[in-house]
Design a protein around this motif. Structure first.
Motif, PDB file in Angstrom:
ATOM      1  N   UNK A   1       0.817  -1.205   0.000  1.00  9.87           N
ATOM      2  CA  UNK A   1       0.000   0.000   0.000  1.00  9.87           C
ATOM      3  C   UNK A   1       0.854   1.261   0.000  1.00  9.87           C
ATOM      4  N   UNK A   2       1.994   1.228   0.692  1.00 12.79           N
ATOM      5  CA  UNK A   2       2.855   2.403   0.832  1.00 12.79           C
ATOM      6  C   UNK A   2       4.277   2.038   0.420  1.00 12.79           C
ATOM      7  N   UNK A   3       4.883   2.938  -0.342  1.00 13.82           N
ATOM      8  CA  UNK A   3       6.252   2.750  -0.808  1.00 13.82           C
ATOM      9  C   UNK A   3       7.091   3.936  -0.358  1.00 13.82           C
TER      10      UNK A   3
ATOM     11  N   UNK B   1       1.261   7.151   8.145  1.00 15.51           N
ATOM     12  CA  UNK B   1      -0.065   7.030   8.751  1.00 15.51           C
ATOM     13  C   UNK B   1      -1.120   7.748   7.915  1.00 15.51           C
ATOM     14  N   UNK B   2      -0.800   8.943   7.421  1.00 19.40           N
ATOM     15  CA  UNK B   2      -1.734   9.684   6.570  1.00 19.40           C
ATOM     16  C   UNK B   2      -1.993   8.939   5.257  1.00 19.40           C
ATOM     17  N   UNK B   3      -0.972   8.299   4.707  1.00 16.87           N
ATOM     18  CA  UNK B   3      -1.141   7.528   3.471  1.00 16.87           C
ATOM     19  C   UNK B   3      -2.108   6.360   3.698  1.00 16.87           C
ATOM     20  N   UNK B   4      -1.965   5.658   4.822  1.00 14.91           N
ATOM     21  CA  UNK B   4      -2.881   4.557   5.110  1.00 14.91           C
ATOM     22  C   UNK B   4      -4.300   5.058   5.373  1.00 14.91           C
ATOM     23  N   UNK B   5      -4.435   6.211   6.008  1.00 13.66           N
ATOM     24  CA  UNK B   5      -5.765   6.796   6.217  1.00 13.66           C
ATOM     25  C   UNK B   5      -6.412   7.131   4.879  1.00 13.66           C
ATOM     26  N   UNK B   6      -5.632   7.654   3.937  1.00 14.08           N
ATOM     27  CA  UNK B   6      -6.149   7.963   2.607  1.00 14.08           C
ATOM     28  C   UNK B   6      -6.614   6.697   1.899  1.00 14.08           C
ATOM     29  N   UNK B   7      -5.832   5.641   1.991  1.00 12.28           N
ATOM     30  CA  UNK B   7      -6.196   4.372   1.362  1.00 12.28           C
ATOM     31  C   UNK B   7      -7.513   3.863   1.939  1.00 12.28           C
ATOM     32  N   UNK B   8      -7.651   3.932   3.255  1.00 15.97           N
ATOM     33  CA  UNK B   8      -8.879   3.450   3.896  1.00 15.97           C
ATOM     34  C   UNK B   8     -10.083   4.301   3.514  1.00 15.97           C
ATOM     35  N   UNK B   9      -9.896   5.620   3.390  1.00 15.59           N
ATOM     36  CA  UNK B   9     -10.995   6.499   2.977  1.00 15.59           C
ATOM     37  C   UNK B   9     -11.441   6.202   1.557  1.00 15.59           C
ATOM     38  N   UNK B  10     -10.478   5.971   0.672  1.00 11.55           N
ATOM     39  CA  UNK B  10     -10.791   5.755  -0.733  1.00 11.55           C
ATOM     40  C   UNK B  10     -11.287   4.347  -1.030  1.00 11.55           C
TER      41      UNK B  10
ATOM     42  N   UNK C   1      12.384  10.779  11.280  1.00 10.31           N
ATOM     43  CA  UNK C   1      11.544   9.591  11.447  1.00 10.31           C
ATOM     44  C   UNK C   1      10.100   9.930  11.812  1.00 10.31           C
ATOM     45  N   UNK C   2       9.898  10.943  12.608  1.00  7.87           N
ATOM     46  CA  UNK C   2       8.532  11.311  12.984  1.00  7.87           C
ATOM     47  C   UNK C   2       7.762  11.872  11.789  1.00  7.87           C
ATOM     48  N   UNK C   3       8.441  12.613  10.934  1.00  9.24           N
ATOM     49  CA  UNK C   3       7.805  13.131   9.720  1.00  9.24           C
ATOM     50  C   UNK C   3       7.394  11.976   8.809  1.00  9.24           C
TER      51      UNK C   3
END
Length: 142
Positions: free
Chosen positions: A49-51, A116-125, A108-110
């Protein structure tokens, strides 16, 4: 719980180990690819899902291969870790469809926040079908 999958395509072995350890410790399933062919095969076969993508792989600029990756798997969210910050590069990357561009040296925090935002986007879409799936608003064809 379904494991969230991250693929790290990075040339520096030390950073691959650091990023892998960091995300694995937070419950992500992490794999690495150091060659372009390996990265393409893994994106195609393993449905990551994320690269997390270094700005250069085997002498090729990542900005040149992002559109290929998006054609292989349009759902993959590409987070590019770059040392270059020209306006032209940013335009090319946005046009190719990257999710986020982080700058070296890696914070690392960035990167964690971007993942986390990328996974939230995937779940929303792509909401999971469930008993209450009829409550999720969807576009209907005209």
């Amino acid at each position: 719980m379904q494991h969230r999958k991250i693929l790290i395509a990075y040339q520096d072995d030390l950073w691959v180990r650091s990023l892998s350890t960091y995300f694995h410790g937070r419950g992500y399933r992490v794999e690495a690819a150091r060659a372009l062919s390996e990265m393409i095969r893994k994106v195609q076969k393993n449905h990551f899902e994320v690269l997390l993508l270094d700005d250069e792989i085997e002498g090729l600029k990542a900005s040149d291969i992002v559109s290929l990756l998006k054609k292989i798997n349009s759902r993959v969210q590409v987070i590019m870790i770059s040392s270059e910050e020209s306006l032209g590069l940013v335009r090319r990357l946005r046009g190719a469809g990257i999710f986020y561009q982080a700058m070296k040296p890696v914070d690392m925090e960035e990167i964690r926040s971007a993942v986390e935002c990328a996974f939230e986007k995937i779940e929303r879409e792509n909401p999971k079908e469930s008993f209450f799936s009829f409550l999720v608003p969807r576009l209907t064809p005209a």
